[in-house]
Design an enzyme around this catalytic site. Structure first.
Site, PDB file in Angstrom:
ATOM      1  N   THR A   7       0.816  -1.216   0.000  1.00 40.14           N
ATOM      2  CA  THR A   7       0.000   0.000   0.000  1.00 40.14           C
ATOM      3  C   THR A   7       0.846   1.262   0.000  1.00 40.14           C
ATOM      4  O   THR A   7       0.489   2.261  -0.629  1.00 40.14           O
ATOM      5  CB  THR A   7      -0.937  -0.001   1.223  1.00 40.14           C
ATOM      6  OG1 THR A   7      -1.824  -1.116   1.123  1.00 40.14           O
ATOM      7  CG2 THR A   7      -1.757   1.272   1.297  1.00 40.14           C
ATOM      8  N   THR A  84       1.240  -4.233   4.454  1.00 40.81           N
ATOM      9  CA  THR A  84       1.055  -4.565   5.867  1.00 40.81           C
ATOM     10  C   THR A  84       0.326  -5.892   6.098  1.00 40.81           C
ATOM     11  O   THR A  84       0.359  -6.410   7.206  1.00 40.81           O
ATOM     12  CB  THR A  84       0.273  -3.448   6.578  1.00 40.81           C
ATOM     13  OG1 THR A  84      -1.006  -3.290   5.943  1.00 40.81           O
ATOM     14  CG2 THR A  84       1.040  -2.142   6.533  1.00 40.81           C
TER      15      THR A  84
END
Length: 325
Positions: A7, A84
């Site tokens: 991300t 993540t």
């Protein structure tokens, strides 16, 4: 600084406007004007551009080799950026397979760069500060998110979207960034590095569930080299699963963890069929405080290196934070 995508490196890349990993290290650093205030000589390596679900053990073994080469060449600290979703597992892999005192700091983002208030630049700046700080030496691999520093062995992603998604349920953050400085609160007990084997290895993970009759477990287990059982509570399963788990534990390493997200697997509190005492007496291996995901990483590393049952059991005793007398 090595980048893997995720991300933190995503921008819109589809007709719908959904994001995909496209940004390079140079792009990430341009978003941090404060970096000029940090006294570091920073080199970058765009290692991969992947969404974190596509990171596997092969990629991580390659990354570990590159990190070791950079350390041997004189790097004082390593920063890794990635998605993540899997960082709690990848960080633990690096923590257990790379020795030495050089800080290895992993970070990412919960908001991609085109969202309001993206957290990636602040997280990356904090990660660089930690990697450059002498107090970070000897900590092993750590995860830096939201100005908190988490040890790889404890860190969990505990929320799907919050910028405060990362916690250490069995401990606490081992440090913080305060007024642009790394403040260390505690040091995890060191664990010796384990060899990275080259055996093709498949480790399965199974969660106990209400009313599970285990009918699917045998065909699933036949395709694995080892299993992690995420049991209820302190390490419990329905009694109907016990004969099969006993059989599997005779044939391959079967590790017993807890599905709760925090707390240890017990050893001698409950004695009914399917309890932790019953399962451990049948050859299952106690994961201690390791959650099922980290237990699976550790079991993969051990099996891939050709470790036998005694070595695997000892490694989990040393890694699970509960010392068996």
């Amino acid at each position: 600084m090595l980048t893997l995508g995720g991300t933190i490196a995503m921008t819109p890349g589809t007709e719908s406007g959904a994001v995909v990993p496209k940004l390079a290290a140079a792009d990430l650093l341009r978003a941090i004007p404060e970096l000029a205030e940090v006294n570091v000589d920073l080199t970058t390596h765009d290692f991969r551009r992947l969404p974190s679900p596509d990171i596997g053990f092969g990629v991580m073994a390659e990354l570990a080799t590159v990190i070791e080469r950079e350390i041997a060449a004189g790097a004082d600290g390593i920063v890794v950026t990635q998605g993540t979703d899997t960082i709690e597992e990848t960080s633990y892999f690096l923590d257990r397979t790379i020795g030495g005192d050089t800080p290895i700091v992993m970070t990412g983002a919960m908001r991609h760069p085109t969202q309001a208030s993206p957290d990636g630049p602040a997280n990356l700046l904090s990660a660089i500060r930690v990697a450059a700080d002498p107090n970070a030496r000897g900590l092993g691999c750590v995860v830096v998110m939201s100005d908190e520093i988490h040890a790889a062995r404890y860190v969990r992603k505990s929320h799907s979207t919050s910028t405060n998604a990362f916690t250490s349920p069995n401990a606490a953050p081992i440090g913080h960034i305060v007024e642009n400085e790394f403040v260390l609160l505690s040091r995890p007990r060191p664990c010796p590095p384990l060899p990275r084997g080259t055996r093709t290895t498949s480790i399965g993970m199974v969660h106990a569930a209400l009313g599970d009759d285990g009918s699917w477990l045998r065909p699933f287990a036949e395709h694995t080299d080892g299993l992690v059982i995420a049991g209820f509570g302190g390490g419990h399963v329905p009694s109907r699963l016990v004969p099969l788990l006993h059989e599997l534990a005779d044939a391959k390493p079967v590790v017993l963890a807890s599905r709760t997200g925090s707390g240890p697997v017990l050893r001698r509190t409950y004695g009914y069929p399917g309890s932790e005492q019953d399962l451990l007496s049948r050859g299952l291996i106690n994961a201690g405080f390791l959650d099922p995901f980290k237990a699976r990483v550790l079991l993969h590393v051990l099996v891939a290196a050709g470790a036998g049952r005694e070595e695997i059991t000892r490694a989990f005793q040393d890694s699970g934070e509960i010392q068996v007398s």
